[in-house]
Write a protein that holds these residues in place. Structure first.
Motif, PDB file in Angstrom:
ATOM      1  N   ARG A   9       0.837  -1.212   0.000  1.00  0.00           N
ATOM      2  CA  ARG A   9       0.000   0.000   0.000  1.00  0.00           C
ATOM      3  C   ARG A   9       0.857   1.243   0.000  1.00  0.00           C
ATOM      4  O   ARG A   9       2.032   1.236   0.404  1.00  0.00           O
ATOM      5  N   ALA A  11       0.287   5.071   1.588  1.00  0.00           N
ATOM      6  CA  ALA A  11      -0.665   5.609   2.571  1.00  0.00           C
ATOM      7  C   ALA A  11      -0.335   7.051   2.948  1.00  0.00           C
ATOM      8  O   ALA A  11       0.109   7.324   4.062  1.00  0.00           O
ATOM      9  N   PRO A  12      -0.534   7.988   2.022  1.00  0.00           N
ATOM     10  CA  PRO A  12      -0.162   9.376   2.340  1.00  0.00           C
ATOM     11  C   PRO A  12      -1.127  10.056   3.304  1.00  0.00           C
ATOM     12  O   PRO A  12      -2.320   9.765   3.302  1.00  0.00           O
ATOM     13  N   SER A  13      -0.593  10.961   4.119  1.00  0.00           N
ATOM     14  CA  SER A  13      -1.427  11.843   4.935  1.00  0.00           C
ATOM     15  C   SER A  13      -1.620  13.118   4.117  1.00  0.00           C
ATOM     16  O   SER A  13      -0.633  13.688   3.647  1.00  0.00           O
ATOM     17  N   GLU A  45      -4.618   8.757   4.686  1.00  0.00           N
ATOM     18  CA  GLU A  45      -4.578   8.778   6.150  1.00  0.00           C
ATOM     19  C   GLU A  45      -4.997  10.167   6.642  1.00  0.00           C
ATOM     20  O   GLU A  45      -4.191  10.967   7.131  1.00  0.00           O
ATOM     21  N   TYR A 174      -2.016   8.600  14.293  1.00  0.00           N
ATOM     22  CA  TYR A 174      -1.368   7.771  13.275  1.00  0.00           C
ATOM     23  C   TYR A 174      -1.013   6.354  13.728  1.00  0.00           C
ATOM     24  O   TYR A 174      -1.360   5.369  13.064  1.00  0.00           O
ATOM     25  N   VAL A 178      -2.737   3.385  11.591  1.00  0.00           N
ATOM     26  CA  VAL A 178      -1.943   2.765  10.524  1.00  0.00           C
ATOM     27  C   VAL A 178      -1.865   1.247  10.739  1.00  0.00           C
ATOM     28  O   VAL A 178      -2.024   0.457   9.796  1.00  0.00           O
ATOM     29  N   ARG A 192       7.915   2.198   2.802  1.00  0.00           N
ATOM     30  CA  ARG A 192       7.682   3.588   3.191  1.00  0.00           C
ATOM     31  C   ARG A 192       9.010   4.268   3.454  1.00  0.00           C
ATOM     32  O   ARG A 192      10.075   3.636   3.422  1.00  0.00           O
ATOM     33  N   LEU A 196      10.112   7.040   8.915  1.00  0.00           N
ATOM     34  CA  LEU A 196       9.189   6.314   9.792  1.00  0.00           C
ATOM     35  C   LEU A 196       9.836   5.095  10.462  1.00  0.00           C
ATOM     36  O   LEU A 196       9.169   4.333  11.164  1.00  0.00           O
TER      37      LEU A 196
HETATM   38  N1  GLU Z   1       0.626   8.419   6.462  1.00  0.00           N
HETATM   39  C1  GLU Z   1       2.033   8.358   6.716  1.00  0.00           C
HETATM   40  C2  GLU Z   1       2.732   9.543   6.087  1.00  0.00           C
HETATM   41  O1  GLU Z   1       2.205  10.135   5.151  1.00  0.00           O
HETATM   42  C3  GLU Z   1       2.681   7.105   6.161  1.00  0.00           C
HETATM   43  C4  GLU Z   1       2.207   5.886   6.839  1.00  0.00           C
HETATM   44  C5  GLU Z   1       3.053   4.641   6.588  1.00  0.00           C
HETATM   45  O2  GLU Z   1       3.472   4.437   5.446  1.00  0.00           O
HETATM   46  O3  GLU Z   1       3.241   3.883   7.507  1.00  0.00           O
HETATM   47  O4  GLU Z   1       3.798   9.902   6.523  1.00  0.00           O
END
Ligand code: GLU
Length: 296
Positions: A9, A11-13, A45, A174, A178, A192, A196
């Motif tokens: 996936r 998963a952008p915020s 997200e 988050y 997540v 990612r 992170l």
């Molecule tokens: N939503 C998070 C972000 O944009 C990324 C989440 C993830 O990939 O674990 O930084």
């Protein structure tokens, strides 16, 4: 029924439009999924209405579409998952995995950032005013075999690192959302940004609290701008220009250490993605922070 072997996936915020660094992550997760005949999902997200906007979400979705990065299943929006998050938080609290925390930032600083014994071992009451909920971590040496960076180990400190999972303003945070969505969507592989990395050890404990298997992790090194700063909204990274989607993808491939032939550089997104799917080599991704490819 056997589980699909690869579900990835992006998963952008939606705190702003996608910039080149986000495209690099999106492309890496997409190509990893394609190379493994897997499924690739897009998840927005959108948990923080104070920092995010509907426009940013629309911009991100338009941008992914312009780059022909289509989700294989309907796009999930975390803003529509409140019931699931609430139920999970109740369960964590009742099992002793989470606690109400009335501490202000100032109080925490005075305690050296440590929650014990202020709230972890005390049941806060309604008179404490608005309270966040934190996940109660255990002291742990978290480790995993990162698919790019190799074996990684991280100390997780009970009380000090306990992440907020419900903010006192009432927004879900988050770290919990997540993990819950990765579990719920059956994500097997997470690609990612390395920014992170630190959260991975904490997230492992949340996976365990729900008796879920860990996914595999692959952390992409941070992409730097000309001044050596991480490409991000804070460093004023430019929004991607959708009119040059093919070229953006070409540069993203090169930034990921791949070697697409030069004559592809002005091709359309489909041709570049097709080349990427066929020639993707994970081991070519640089392992240290590096500059964006500046071939323009
Ligand atoms: N939503 C998070 C972000 O944009 C990324 C989440 C993830 O990939 O674990 O930084």
């Amino acid at each position: 029924m056997s589980l699909p072997s690869y579900r990835g996936r992006f998963a952008p915020s939606p705190t702003g439009p996608l910039h080149f660094g986000s495209l690099v992550t999106a492309l890496a997760s997409y190509l990893e999924a394609r190379r493994h005949q897997g499924t690739w999902l897009v998840r927005i997200e959108d948990l923080d209405p104070l920092r995010e906007s509907r426009t940013a979400t629309d911009d991100i979705l338009t941008c992914l579409e312009a780059h022909h990065l289509y989700s294989d299943e309907p796009i999930r929006f975390q803003s529509q998952r409140a019931d699931a998050y609430r139920a999970a938080i109740d369960r964590l609290i009742s099992q002793g995995h989470a606690y109400h925390c009335p501490c202000s930032r100032k109080e925490l600083q005075a305690l050296g950032g440590h929650h014990t014994p202020v709230c972890r071992e005390r049941r806060s009451t309604d008179q404490d005013g608005p309270r966040a909920v934190r996940f109660a971590l255990q002291d742990d040496l978290a480790h995993w075999d990162d698919q790019l960076l190799g074996p990684r180990a991280l100390h997780v400190q009970a009380g000090i690192d306990d992440p907020v999972i419900l903010r006192k303003e009432g927004f879900f945070a988050y770290q919990l959302a997540v993990v819950l969505d990765d579990i719920d969507q059956g994500i097997t592989h997470i690609v990612r940004g390395s920014d992170l990395l630190e959260t991975t050890g904490q997230q492992q404990q949340i996976f365990r609290a729900f008796s879920a298997h860990y996914p595999r992790w692959l952390h992409i090194p941070v992409i730097l701008n000309d001044q050596g700063q991480k490409l991000s909204k804070q460093t004023h990274a430019l929004a991607l220009d959708n009119a040059h989607a093919g070229h953006n993808l070409f540069r993203a491939l090169r930034t990921l250490g791949q070697q697409p032939p030069k004559q592809l550089q002005w091709s359309n997104p489909d041709d570049i993605l097709a080349w990427g799917c066929e020639h993707w080599r994970r081991e070519r991704i640089p392992r240290a922070p590096h500059r964006e490819d500046d071939l323009r």
